[in-house]
Design an enzyme around this catalytic site. Structure first.
Site, PDB file in Angstrom:
ATOM      1  N   TYR A   1     -15.622   3.301   8.513  1.00  0.00           N
ATOM      2  CA  TYR A   1     -14.681   2.828   8.746  1.00  0.00           C
ATOM      3  C   TYR A   1     -13.985   3.917   9.565  1.00  0.00           C
ATOM      4  O   TYR A   1     -12.878   2.934  10.291  1.00  0.00           O
ATOM      5  CB  TYR A   1     -13.605   3.720   7.068  1.00  0.00           C
TER       6      TYR A   1
ATOM      7  N   THR B   1      -6.604   6.807  12.129  1.00  0.00           N
ATOM      8  CA  THR B   1      -7.647   8.135  10.787  1.00  0.00           C
ATOM      9  C   THR B   1      -7.790   9.158  11.879  1.00  0.00           C
ATOM     10  O   THR B   1      -8.636   9.466  13.039  1.00  0.00           O
ATOM     11  CB  THR B   1      -8.145   7.016  10.131  1.00  0.00           C
TER      12      THR B   1
ATOM     13  N   LYS C   1     -11.893   2.339  12.887  1.00  0.00           N
ATOM     14  CA  LYS C   1      -9.839   1.820  12.441  1.00  0.00           C
ATOM     15  C   LYS C   1     -10.187   2.832  14.479  1.00  0.00           C
ATOM     16  O   LYS C   1      -9.232   2.108  15.519  1.00  0.00           O
ATOM     17  CB  LYS C   1      -9.800   3.399  11.869  1.00  0.00           C
TER      18      LYS C   1
ATOM     19  N   ALA D   1      -4.497  -2.403   6.124  1.00  0.00           N
ATOM     20  CA  ALA D   1      -5.855  -1.460   6.824  1.00  0.00           C
ATOM     21  C   ALA D   1      -6.511  -1.834   5.917  1.00  0.00           C
ATOM     22  O   ALA D   1      -6.522  -2.100   4.070  1.00  0.00           O
ATOM     23  CB  ALA D   1      -5.635  -0.441   7.392  1.00  0.00           C
ATOM     24  N   TYR D   2      -7.967  -1.652   6.028  1.00  0.00           N
ATOM     25  CA  TYR D   2      -9.371  -1.468   4.857  1.00  0.00           C
ATOM     26  C   TYR D   2      -9.535  -0.404   4.777  1.00  0.00           C
ATOM     27  O   TYR D   2     -10.057   0.342   6.220  1.00  0.00           O
ATOM     28  CB  TYR D   2     -10.447  -2.224   5.921  1.00  0.00           C
ATOM     29  N   THR D   3      -9.237   0.842   3.600  1.00  0.00           N
ATOM     30  CA  THR D   3      -8.864   1.691   3.487  1.00  0.00           C
ATOM     31  C   THR D   3     -10.121   2.197   2.585  1.00  0.00           C
ATOM     32  O   THR D   3     -10.561   3.283   2.146  1.00  0.00           O
ATOM     33  CB  THR D   3      -7.797   2.533   3.084  1.00  0.00           C
TER      34      THR D   3
ATOM     35  N   TRP E   1      -5.894  12.846   5.240  1.00  0.00           N
ATOM     36  CA  TRP E   1      -5.149  12.660   3.902  1.00  0.00           C
ATOM     37  C   TRP E   1      -4.537  12.224   3.936  1.00  0.00           C
ATOM     38  O   TRP E   1      -3.605  13.204   3.201  1.00  0.00           O
ATOM     39  CB  TRP E   1      -6.057  14.723   4.182  1.00  0.00           C
TER      40      TRP E   1
ATOM     41  N   GLY F   1       0.559  -1.265  -0.055  1.00  0.00           N
ATOM     42  CA  GLY F   1       0.493   0.181   0.033  1.00  0.00           C
ATOM     43  C   GLY F   1       1.204   1.445  -0.156  1.00  0.00           C
ATOM     44  O   GLY F   1       2.012   1.036  -0.426  1.00  0.00           O
ATOM     45  N   GLN F   2       0.511   2.242   0.568  1.00  0.00           N
ATOM     46  CA  GLN F   2       1.353   3.791  -0.013  1.00  0.00           C
ATOM     47  C   GLN F   2       1.933   3.766   1.221  1.00  0.00           C
ATOM     48  O   GLN F   2       3.145   3.721   0.682  1.00  0.00           O
ATOM     49  CB  GLN F   2      -0.144   5.277   0.867  1.00  0.00           C
TER      50      GLN F   2
END
Ligand SMILES: NC(=O)c1ccc[n+]([C@@H]2O[C@H](COP(=O)([O-])OP(=O)(O)OC[C@H]3O[C@@H](n4cnc5c(N)ncnc54)[C@H](OP(=O)(O)O)[C@@H]3O)[C@@H](O)[C@H]2O)c1
Length: 291
Positions: free
Chosen positions: A127, A103, A131, A62-64, A151, A11-12
């Site tokens: 979401y 988050t 979290k 994670a589930y984003t 963000w 992921g990112q």
């Protein structure tokens, strides 16, 4: 040599650590994503840790998908809460310092000043709730450093910056919401600060810590301001038109205001934090160089 396991490494955030790996000579990273290590599978993680004893675990999995989570709450909770509980328990058992991300969407946005770590979460979306449930598990276990961020964008994967760049190349005008205020965060900056936290914990090798801190880039803006700056920095001419949240129906409700107060992390690590526009310029350059 300090061994660090990174989960969700495709992921990112995971890709940011891949980018930084090798910079620190006494750190060895092990990168895994769901195919190598599924964080919802306790037995699989136990076996993996036995084979690969590590001192740190940075959980980037994670589930984003914020809107999709409204239709798939079980999947969101499985990954963002239940799996975090599993990781927490395994980390305690194996004396591994866990670093985990949460988050700004744990807040409802009713406050109009930057949220501190002591403000009470009131998530509006599945979401955000999932979290927050993950945070609660770690708090109960008293393990894991949780970094709440907001963000998030990078040159990897899908995110707002890359979506706006694509739309700006396809369209003459784009409509973007201007009544949700937050702070963009370049994943590169967050990865660097995470490694700084990891460095701090090298001194307390036999002790696992629980803690919660906020990190985003400095400054605040609306998604509309963010989009305008992306287009400007990319040298594109697309017109960005401001609209209200009510004109852009989305599955999940988002907080109208979710700026995070970063005093705690700045004082703790003695760091300054780059302003969002500076970091965005660097990321746009990185994206442009890749093309
Ligand atoms: N993105 C944001 O704007 C934002 C904002 C605030 C906080 N955060 C938090 O920051 C953290 C990092 O976010 P990110 O944007 O880097 O996430 P991301 O790009 O969505 O990456 C998550 C990675 O986890 C993988 N994954 C999914 N299920 C898994 C499993 N069962 N086991 C192991 N890996 C699995 C995903 O694979 P697939 O892609 O194949 O599912 C993906 O590679 C998350 O905790 C997120 O909640 C993100």
């Amino acid at each position: 040599m300090i061994k660090v396991l990174v989960t969700g490494a495709n992921g990112q955030m995971g890709n940011e650590f891949r980018k930084l790996a090798g910079a620190g000579q006494d750190t060895e990273f092990i990168f895994t994503d769901v195919d190598e290590l599924n964080i919802t599978d306790e037995e699989e993680i136990n076996k993996f840790i036995k084979k690969n004893p590590v001192r740190f675990l940075i959980n980037c999995a994670a589930y984003t998908a914020v809107d999709r989570a409204e239709d798939e709450p079980e999947n969101a909770y499985l990954l963002n809460a239940d799996a975090v509980n599993i990781l927490g328990r395994i980390c305690i058992k194996n004396n591994i310092q866990l670093i985990h991300y949460s988050t700004d969407f744990v807040f409802d946005g009713a406050l109009r000043e930057p949220y501190t770590e002591t403000d009470i979460p009131k998530p509006l979306s599945v979401y955000g709730k999932s979290k927050h449930a993950g945070e609660i598990y770690l708090k109960k276990l008293k393990t894991g450093i949780i970094i709440r961020t907001s963000w998030l964008y990078s040159s990897f994967g899908n995110n707002f910056v890359k979506t706006i760049l694509r739309l700006a190349r396809e369209k003459e005008e784009i409509r973007v919401v201007n009544d949700q205020i937050g702070s963009p965060t370049w994943a590169t900056d967050l990865a660097a600060v995470t490694l700084k936290i990891l460095g701090q914990h090298l001194d307390t090798l036999n002790q696992l810590n629980w803690g919660l801190c906020h990190y985003s880039n400095e400054g605040e803006c609306s998604w509309y301001d963010f989009a305008k700056e992306i287009v400007r920095l990319a040298g594109l001419k697309t017109r960005i038109n401001p609209i209200g949240t009510s004109e852009y129906p989305a599955q999940a409700i988002r907080p109208p205001y979710s700026v995070l107060n970063k005093s705690l992390i700045k004082n703790w690590l003695g760091i300054g934090i780059p302003v969002w526009k500076e970091s965005l310029a660097k990321c746009i350059r990185e994206i442009t160089n890749k093309q």
